[in-house]
Design an enzyme around this catalytic site. Structure first.
Site, short mmCIF file in Angstrom:
data_model
loop_
_atom_site.label_atom_id
_atom_site.label_comp_id
_atom_site.label_asym_id
_atom_site.label_seq_id
_atom_site.Cartn_x
_atom_site.Cartn_y
_atom_site.Cartn_z
N HIS A 21 0.82 -1.21 0.00
CA HIS A 21 0.00 0.00 0.00
C HIS A 21 0.86 1.27 0.00
CE1 HIS A 21 1.11 -0.81 4.12
NE2 HIS A 21 0.95 0.47 4.37
N ASN A 22 0.33 2.32 -0.56
CA ASN A 22 0.96 3.66 -0.56
C ASN A 22 2.31 3.72 -1.27
OD1 ASN A 22 -1.19 4.37 1.07
ND2 ASN A 22 0.01 4.45 2.94
#
Length: 112
Positions: A21-22
């Site tokens: 994620h991210n």
């Protein structure tokens, strides 16, 4: 705080790669097989990751950095650097470490 994972234009990703994620991946990067990129990591443009590289979370890898296969990266990598080993060190230092270990192993083997 979750944001989008973004993969830049022209980036090539091989099989068995985990991107968390991210993660922000710049343009023109090359990511080979079995790489793991932990959350909130930034790969700037034209980064090359060899096979089985592992990158810890919240790391920034500078533009044009090259990371050798089976390297563990736990700190930010400056732009244009070449790294190898576990943990990652400058590639020339990693080569010296590897040669030293080989030499020590050969000496031990001859004395037995």
């Amino acid at each position: 705080n979750l944001t989008r994972t973004v993969i830049g234009q022209g980036t090539m990703i091989d099989n068995l790669v985990h991107i968390a994620h991210n993660v922000q991946i710049g343009k023109g990067c090359i990511i080979t097989a079995q790489v793991g990129i932990s959350g909130s990591t930034v790969l700037e443009d034209y980064v090359v990751l060899g096979g089985q590289v592992g990158i810890a979370d919240h790391i920034r890898v500078g533009r044009g950095t090259r990371i050798a296969s089976r390297t563990g990266l736990f700190r930010d990598a400056p732009a244009g650097s070449s790294l190898g080993g576990f943990p990652a060190v400058p590639i020339r230092e990693w080569h010296r470490q590897s040669a030293f270990l080989l030499k020590v192993g050969q000496k031990k083997g001859t004395s037995e």
